[in-house]
Design an enzyme around this catalytic site. Structure first.
Site, PDB file in Angstrom:
ATOM      1  N   PRO A 168       0.689  -1.283   0.380  1.00 45.75           N
ATOM      2  CA  PRO A 168      -0.226  -0.069  -0.369  1.00 45.75           C
ATOM      3  C   PRO A 168       1.081   1.126   0.124  1.00 45.75           C
ATOM      4  CG  PRO A 168      -0.065  -0.205   1.771  1.00 45.75           C
ATOM      5  CD  PRO A 168       0.480  -1.748   1.076  1.00 45.75           C
ATOM      6  N   ARG A 184      -3.016  15.787  -9.330  1.00 43.34           N
ATOM      7  CA  ARG A 184      -3.880  14.725  -9.684  1.00 43.34           C
ATOM      8  C   ARG A 184      -5.496  14.956 -10.891  1.00 43.34           C
ATOM      9  NH1 ARG A 184      -5.473  12.610  -5.832  1.00 43.34           N
ATOM     10  NH2 ARG A 184      -5.982  10.540  -7.122  1.00 43.34           N
ATOM     11  N   TYR A 196      -6.043  13.192 -13.033  1.00 46.80           N
ATOM     12  CA  TYR A 196      -7.350  12.170 -13.824  1.00 46.80           C
ATOM     13  C   TYR A 196      -8.671  12.907 -12.924  1.00 46.80           C
ATOM     14  CZ  TYR A 196      -2.742   9.685 -11.906  1.00 46.80           C
ATOM     15  OH  TYR A 196      -1.283   8.774 -11.626  1.00 46.80           O
ATOM     16  N   CYS A 231      -0.339  28.805 -15.229  1.00 47.80           N
ATOM     17  CA  CYS A 231      -0.630  29.603 -16.819  1.00 47.80           C
ATOM     18  C   CYS A 231      -1.201  28.301 -17.546  1.00 47.80           C
ATOM     19  CB  CYS A 231       0.527  30.022 -17.585  1.00 47.80           C
ATOM     20  SG  CYS A 231       1.095  31.263 -16.505  1.00 47.80           S
ATOM     21  N   GLU A 232      -1.900  27.903 -16.958  1.00 45.62           N
ATOM     22  CA  GLU A 232      -3.620  26.828 -17.632  1.00 45.62           C
ATOM     23  C   GLU A 232      -4.636  26.741 -17.222  1.00 45.62           C
ATOM     24  OE1 GLU A 232      -2.590  22.724 -18.615  1.00 45.62           O
ATOM     25  OE2 GLU A 232      -0.551  22.888 -18.879  1.00 45.62           O
ATOM     26  N   TYR A 245       0.498  11.343  -3.627  1.00 45.51           N
ATOM     27  CA  TYR A 245       0.986  11.315  -5.078  1.00 45.51           C
ATOM     28  C   TYR A 245       0.899  13.014  -5.419  1.00 45.51           C
ATOM     29  CZ  TYR A 245       0.573   6.518  -5.473  1.00 45.51           C
ATOM     30  OH  TYR A 245       0.951   5.100  -5.233  1.00 45.51           O
TER      31      TYR A 245
HETATM   32  C1  PLP Z   1       1.978   2.725  -7.390  1.00 47.72           C
HETATM   33  C2  PLP Z   1       2.142   1.239  -6.695  1.00 47.72           C
HETATM   34  C3  PLP Z   1       1.712   0.643  -5.340  1.00 47.72           C
HETATM   35  C4  PLP Z   1       1.394   1.412  -4.615  1.00 47.72           C
HETATM   36  O1  PLP Z   1       0.174   1.601  -5.291  1.00 47.72           O
HETATM   37  P1  PLP Z   1      -1.392   2.676  -4.145  1.00 47.72           P
HETATM   38  O2  PLP Z   1      -2.266   3.093  -5.464  1.00 47.72           O
HETATM   39  O3  PLP Z   1      -0.468   3.840  -3.768  1.00 47.72           O
HETATM   40  O4  PLP Z   1      -1.567   1.829  -2.695  1.00 47.72           O
HETATM   41  C5  PLP Z   1       2.483  -0.053  -5.094  1.00 47.72           C
HETATM   42  N1  PLP Z   1       2.770  -1.374  -6.035  1.00 47.72           N
HETATM   43  C6  PLP Z   1       3.615  -0.849  -7.282  1.00 47.72           C
HETATM   44  C7  PLP Z   1       4.028  -2.024  -7.402  1.00 47.72           C
HETATM   45  C8  PLP Z   1       3.275   0.272  -8.024  1.00 47.72           C
HETATM   46  O5  PLP Z   1       3.378   0.696  -8.753  1.00 47.72           O
END
Ligand code: PLP
Length: 444
Positions: free
Chosen positions: A302, A340, A344, A371-372, A401
């Site tokens: 995680p 983000r 997304y 500037c966007e 992130y």
């Molecule tokens: C990004 C990533 C994670 C973590 O993802 P989360 O959405 O932040 O939990 C775990 N393993 C790998 C290989 C990843 O690229």
């Protein structure tokens, strides 16, 4: 008379459900996180500023350890990494997942035990691999066929390195198309369906210095349902059964990656970790029993769910502009500290902090200073109608992130990170200064 400094009891408001558990609302309109006033933090460190609640991070690490007592839990450093973060995660007994020499070196030079680190990446540079071998990382996750010979050569005939193989189970899950990595035909991993995974594994088994410990599978990010993980267990155990048949191979580990979804706004769904733990454990033991395999040790990774809800971004309002149909509230940060929403279309629920407003709520769009036109912080949210320049806005769930994806756009400079804990705030990462920007620029 109500004085500005008079504290009041915590308001157990549903609106604070996505904030750190320590968050307390005060009658004069300020919020404290970790016992520290957000307005005071803005005063002391300037804005924009990122606030990280140490207790929230540690509690989230513990929640994982409690929910998955038999599993290895690796924190995915790419969500957010600084030396203090690596230290907290290490103290809480988690391992670490990195995807570059930079993340790896920062962690190891902070004292993180390299054997508890796993290196990932769909395109590892020679420097990534050399650094990993030099520092002695626990595992390297192979993501492409060409990496096998490269890694074997770098390890050398007398060396030894534990590896896993990232497989693609052909499962679509995740909060947005750009963060779905379990489907066939994208850049990550080796597909089970088309046989690439099996082929790569046969080649790894031919390299005696590479010890294959298991399969790795990361489905994507911001997944709120347990079901895709159960499907991943079935597909990976299916492959393990075929590998056992073909090569007599018994793999001791299975890494199901991360991607555990969290709520960004009150009322949004989050992945239920207790249910995930219970149902994955059952599915894994059932699938292994059906195939006559021993149950591998589970690994999970995680990132977002550990650090996302522990962070709060605080901005100053610089301008308020009313057009015919919209009110735009512009703050002193934006897509350079949080890309983000632009990437997304993510939605946030910011709050006015530092003063109490009795004004009615109005629908506004909080935008950044870049500037966007797509530089949006929070589209279509409710804030007091009297919001004005000089006000403070706080955005919860800003720990993951945001800063790790921050850019140098417009040379605004990346914000600092302050940790809060037991009523004290301390600077973890300082603001990027003009001097930092100038010193990298060495030509003329
Ligand atoms: C990004 C990533 C994670 C973590 O993802 P989360 O959405 O932040 O939990 C775990 N393993 C790998 C290989 C990843 O690229």
């Amino acid at each position: 008379m109500t004085t500005v400094h008079e504290p009041t009891a915590t308001v157990a408001s549903a609106e604070l459900s996505v904030w750190p558990a320590s968050t307390t609302e005060h009658r004069h309109g300020d919020l404290t996180v970790g016992g520290v006033s957000l307005a005071e933090i803005a005063d002391r460190f300037g804005t924009p500023v990122y606030v990280l609640d140490e207790t929230e991070v540690r509690d989230r690490c513990r929640t994982y350890r409690d929910a998955f007592p038999d599993a290895e839990v690796l924190y995915a450093a790419k969500a957010f990494l600084c030396r203090a973060m690596a230290h907290w995660v290490e103290e809480e007994g988690l391992g670490l997942d990195v995807c570059s020499a930079g993340e790896l070196e920062l962690a190891v030079t902070t004292g993180f035990p390299p054997e508890r680190i796993t290196l990932h990446g769909n395109a590892k540079s020679p420097r990534d691999l050399d650094t990993a071998l030099r520092l002695g990382v626990g595992r390297i996750v192979i993501d492409s066929p060409s990496e096998i010979a490269r890694l074997a050569a770098a390890v050398g005939p007398d060396g030894h390195q534990k590896v896993m193989v990232r497989v693609v189970p052909g499962i679509s899950a995740g909060g947005h198309e750009k963060i779905r990595t379990g489907t066939d035909d994208q850049k990550f991993g080796l597909s089970i369906a088309d046989g690439y995974a099996q082929h790569a594994i046969a080649r790894i088994l031919d390299q005696p210095q590479l010890q294959l410990t298991g399969l790795h599978c990361h489905l994507g990010s911001q997944i709120t349902s347990v079901k895709p993980y159960l499907a991943a267990v079935r597909r990976t155990v299916g492959l393990m059964a075929r590998l056992h048949e073909q090569h007599g191979l018994v793999l001791p580990e299975l890494d199901l990656g991360g991607g555990h979804g969290i709520a960004y706004r009150p009322g949004e769904e989050a992945l239920d970790l207790t249910s995930l733990a219970r149902r994955v454990r059952t599915e894994l033991s059932d699938a292994c029993a059906a195939n006559g395999l021993p149950v591998p040790r589970l690994i999970i990774e995680p990132g977002r769910a550990i650090v996302g809800p522990a962070g709060v971004a605080v901005y100053h309002v610089l301008a308020v502009k009313r057009t015919g149909s919209h009110t735009y509230v512009a703050v002193d940060g934006g897509m350079s500290d949080n890309p983000r929403p632009a990437l997304y279309g993510v939605r946030y629920a910011p709050r006015l902090v530092g003063r109490h407003s009795t004004a009615a709520l109005a629908r506004v769009t909080v935008v950044g200073r870049h500037c966007e036109a797509g530089d949006v912080v929070a589209a279509d949210v409710e804030l007091p109608d009297d919001i004005r320049p000089g006000d403070l806005l706080a955005v919860p769930v800003a720990g993951a992130y945001h800063l790790s994806m921050a850019s140098g756009y417009n040379l605004v400079g990346r914000p600092p990170v302050a940790a809060v804990h037991d009523g004290l705030a301390r600077l973890l990462v300082r603001r990027e200064s003009l001097e930092d920007i100038r010193s990298r620029d060495v030509g003329l």
